[in-house]
Design a protein around this motif. Structure first.
Motif, PDB file in Angstrom:
ATOM      1  N   ASP A 267       0.845  -1.196   0.000  1.00  9.36           N
ATOM      2  CA  ASP A 267       0.000   0.000   0.000  1.00  9.36           C
ATOM      3  C   ASP A 267       0.880   1.245   0.000  1.00  9.36           C
ATOM      4  OD1 ASP A 267      -1.905   1.934   0.267  1.00  9.36           O
ATOM      5  OD2 ASP A 267      -2.484   1.416   2.320  1.00  9.36           O
ATOM      6  N   MET A 285       2.738  -5.329   5.135  1.00  2.00           N
ATOM      7  CA  MET A 285       1.811  -6.044   6.026  1.00  2.00           C
ATOM      8  C   MET A 285       0.342  -5.755   5.740  1.00  2.00           C
ATOM      9  SD  MET A 285       0.776  -3.748   8.810  1.00  2.00           S
ATOM     10  CE  MET A 285       1.652  -2.803  10.032  1.00  2.00           C
ATOM     11  N   ASP A 286       0.084  -5.030   4.630  1.00  2.00           N
ATOM     12  CA  ASP A 286      -1.301  -4.661   4.352  1.00  2.00           C
ATOM     13  C   ASP A 286      -2.106  -5.815   3.755  1.00  2.00           C
ATOM     14  OD1 ASP A 286      -3.107  -2.675   4.810  1.00  2.00           O
ATOM     15  OD2 ASP A 286      -2.827  -1.672   2.880  1.00  2.00           O
ATOM     16  N   GLU A 347      -7.848   2.470   0.175  1.00  2.00           N
ATOM     17  CA  GLU A 347      -8.022   1.484  -0.897  1.00  2.00           C
ATOM     18  C   GLU A 347      -8.585   0.165  -0.400  1.00  2.00           C
ATOM     19  OE1 GLU A 347      -5.288   1.843   0.764  1.00  2.00           O
ATOM     20  OE2 GLU A 347      -4.891  -0.257   1.219  1.00  2.00           O
ATOM     21  N   ARG A 349     -10.938  -0.656   1.632  1.00  2.13           N
ATOM     22  CA  ARG A 349     -12.408  -0.744   1.629  1.00  2.13           C
ATOM     23  C   ARG A 349     -12.938  -0.924   0.212  1.00  2.13           C
ATOM     24  NH1 ARG A 349     -12.877   5.057   4.493  1.00  2.13           N
ATOM     25  NH2 ARG A 349     -10.977   4.245   5.425  1.00  2.13           N
ATOM     26  N   GLY A 375      -5.383   3.376  10.131  1.00  3.64           N
ATOM     27  CA  GLY A 375      -4.504   3.859  11.190  1.00  3.64           C
ATOM     28  C   GLY A 375      -5.349   4.343  12.363  1.00  3.64           C
ATOM     29  N   ALA A 376      -6.556   4.831  12.067  1.00  4.39           N
ATOM     30  CA  ALA A 376      -7.431   5.355  13.118  1.00  4.39           C
ATOM     31  C   ALA A 376      -7.786   4.283  14.143  1.00  4.39           C
ATOM     32  CB  ALA A 376      -8.702   5.920  12.493  1.00  4.39           C
TER      33      ALA A 376
HETATM   34  N1  BES Z   1      -3.351   0.113   5.118  1.00  3.64           N
HETATM   35  C1  BES Z   1      -3.735   1.370   5.631  1.00  3.64           C
HETATM   36  C2  BES Z   1      -4.065   1.328   7.127  1.00  3.64           C
HETATM   37  C3  BES Z   1      -2.925   1.033   8.037  1.00  3.64           C
HETATM   38  C4  BES Z   1      -2.197   2.079   8.577  1.00  3.64           C
HETATM   39  C5  BES Z   1      -2.621  -0.253   8.394  1.00  3.64           C
HETATM   40  C6  BES Z   1      -1.147   1.809   9.434  1.00  3.64           C
HETATM   41  C7  BES Z   1      -1.579  -0.525   9.254  1.00  3.64           C
HETATM   42  C8  BES Z   1      -0.843   0.508   9.782  1.00  3.64           C
HETATM   43  C9  BES Z   1      -4.964   1.884   4.885  1.00  3.64           C
HETATM   44  O1  BES Z   1      -5.082   1.493   3.573  1.00  3.64           O
HETATM   45  C10 BES Z   1      -4.865   3.354   4.895  1.00  3.64           C
HETATM   46  O2  BES Z   1      -3.989   3.879   4.254  1.00  3.64           O
HETATM   47  N2  BES Z   1      -5.769   3.998   5.610  1.00  3.64           N
HETATM   48  C11 BES Z   1      -5.793   5.402   5.708  1.00  3.64           C
HETATM   49  C12 BES Z   1      -7.213   5.812   5.561  1.00  3.64           C
HETATM   50  C13 BES Z   1      -7.394   7.279   5.337  1.00  3.64           C
HETATM   51  C14 BES Z   1      -6.844   7.682   3.985  1.00  3.64           C
HETATM   52  C15 BES Z   1      -8.862   7.577   5.418  1.00  3.64           C
HETATM   53  C16 BES Z   1      -5.243   5.764   7.076  1.00  3.64           C
HETATM   54  O3  BES Z   1      -5.468   5.026   8.032  1.00  3.64           O
HETATM   55  O4  BES Z   1      -4.560   6.769   7.176  1.00  3.64           O
END
Ligand code: BES
Ligand code: MN
Ligand code: ZN
Length: 492
Positions: A267, A285-286, A347, A349, A375-376
């Motif tokens: 990602d 790890m995604d 991505e 979702r 991440g939230a």
């Molecule tokens: N794969 C990430 C989420 C993630 C973040 C997993 C850190 C493991 C560690 C996801 O695809 C992502 O990028 N989410 C964004 C969503 C935002 C753009 C609404 C995020 O969490 O920042």
């Protein structure tokens, strides 16, 4: 390595390394241990005194026995308070002991723990899980893996004071083979674990354990209208793979379930590229949701429960190129709903949306998706706890019970429908990203749009799939999180 429950009494056992568990405040030796202590010239009592051993959870004291007696090393293992000691305590203690036995280069080791509130028939599996998972080492990417693996101790671990339970010990080995597969898939980098590699891993599971596999190529997905999933795959040079692995029991299936794992093999964020400090270098790890899905499939293929299970992965890589999804693009998912892409980094979702629609068409009794989605969710629950969203309290209860049994932590979060306002788009049915507050909740609400009537739960496992530090049976790095919860849930 072989693990067996032996009916040998502790005073008759001989080998390299003997571990004995003690609850805190219960350090007086029972008659059996008193006899052992006598045979060993009082070394147990002495070790307790000299090392001020208190029996606290995680505590350990070790002594070398002189001469050529039946034992070489003695290890006292602290278990904490008897009333707090549970299956997870067994796993943790077994992990500590296994690592001590390895350090001590014990070929043959044995462990005896008091059980009190734990069903002896359940104990063997938990102990064996702790041992297998603690001793797992991943040397695949060292130049000389054989040399690294030289510490192949111990070869035999005897569990004393337990009734024989070969079936449970075999199940533990099968379950751990799934957890270890998941760990190794997550730990391997994105130049190894590609969508095609996930598909060939699914194929190997299918071939070895008698599951059936269907892999949809880009054109097949296009024919099904999977515009959301394919949008994520646009910029990558690697072809996306939609993986559908099915386990069918011999007889009549008691239940029909679907498990969906997020399989974004890297990602980058896409054109909303992940910036400095975003952890982009960890984004191999995604695909941990898909790793847990395949790990569960591998174990289920061996355990053979009377449940039909569909394992589904929409695998793709989120990259940048001249073909990339533009921020602002509008995609149509396979249920016809349109999505305005206001952030290409949301991505996961998009891939899950089409996988959910596909799963629901299979007419299963329940769908669970697992994803390193936000991440939230890590901000909300930290690194050790995964989020759980569902509108079905019965399904929530099943999953929570499965998780407690596995010693894996989940916390139920609200599907607060009023937050869907944050996903409203002036031009399409919805946006793919809401405001920062409640980001893991709007992600779950987005997914909910792709499930019509099937009981469904969403697990955001972004935190616990990776561990910074070694702890108990978790080594640093990929944890294999959620595999054991899924297996417990399926076997139900
Ligand atoms: N794969 C990430 C989420 C993630 C973040 C997993 C850190 C493991 C560690 C996801 O695809 C992502 O990028 N989410 C964004 C969503 C935002 C753009 C609404 C995020 O969490 O920042
Ligand atoms: Mn992302
Ligand atoms: Zn992602």
């Amino acid at each position: 390595m072989n693990i067996q429950a032996l009916e040998t009494v502790i005073t008759d056992w001989s080998g390299d390394c003997l571990g004995i568990g003690f609850f805190s405040e219960e350090l007086t030796l029972n008659s059996e241990l008193a006899r052992l202590d006598q045979n060993l010239d009082g070394v147990i009592q002495e070790l307790i005194k000299e090392t001020e051993f208190k029996g606290k959870a995680g505590e350990q004291s070790c002594a070398r026995l002189v001469g050529s007696g039946p034992l070489r090393k003695l290890v006292l293992l602290g278990l904490g308070l008897a009333e707090e000691f549970d299956l997870e305590g067994l796993r943790q203690t077994a992990a500590i002991f296994a690592k001590v036995a390895r350090t001590q280069k014990a070929t043959r080791a044995a462990m005896q723990l008091p059980l009190k509130n734990i069903d002896p028939q359940q104990s063997g599996q938990a102990i064996a899980e702790g041992i297998y998972l603690a001793l797992h080492q991943d040397n695949r990417f060292k130049s000389d893996p054989e040399a690294e693996a030289a510490i192949a101790y111990p070869q035999q671990i005897d569990l004393l004071g337990l009734p024989p339970q070969p079936a449970a010990l075999e199940a533990a080995e099968q379950i751990c083979s799934g957890v270890i597969l998941a760990r190794e898939l997550v730990a391997a980098p994105a130049n190894i674990v590609t969508p095609s590699m996930l598909a060939s891993t699914a194929d190997e599971i299918a071939q070895t354990h008698g599951l059936t596999l269907e892999v949809l190529e880009r054109e097949d997905c296009a024919a099904l209208g999977m515009g959301a999933f394919l949008g994520v795959a646009l910029a990558s040079d690697l072809p996306p793979k939609f993986i559908h692995l099915t386990y069918r029991p011999q007889g009549i299936a008691r239940r029909k379930l679907a498990i969906i794992g997020k399989g974004v093999t890297f990602d980058s964020g896409g054109l909303n590229l992940k910036g400095i400090g975003s952890g982009i270098e960890t984004m191999k790890m995604d695909m941990a949701g898909s790793a847990a899905t395949l790990g569960a499939a591998k174990a289920i293929g061996q355990l053979q429960p009377d449940v039909e299970v569909h394992f589904i992965i929409a695998a793709a890589e989120n990259m940048i190129s001249g073909h990339a999804l533009h921020p602002g693009d509008i995609l149509t998912a396979s249920n016809g709903k349109t999505i305005e892409i206001n952030n290409t980094d949301a991505e996961g979702r998009l891939t899950l949306a089409d996988a959910l629609v596909f799963a629901e068409k299979l007419e299963v009794d329940a769908i669970v998706d697992l994803a390193t989605l936000t991440g939230a969710c890590i901000v909300a629950l930290g690194n050790d706890i995964a989020g759980l969203w569902t509108a079905e309290e019965a399904l929530a209860a099943e999953l929570k019970q499965a998780a407690v049994l596995a010693g894996e932590k989940f916390w139920q979060m609200p599907l607060e429908s009023s937050y869907f306002d944050g996903l409203k788009s002036p031009i399409a049915d919805m946006k793919n990203t809401g405001p920062r507050p409640g980001g893991s909740i709007t992600a779950a609400l987005f997914l909910q749009q792709y499930v019509e009537k099937t009981p469904w739960a969403h697990l955001d496992i972004a935190g616990p799939v990776w561990a910074e530090k070694e702890h108990g049976y978790l080594n640093a790095g990929a944890t294999g999180f959620a595999v054991r919860t899924l297996i417990n849930w399926i076997r139900g």
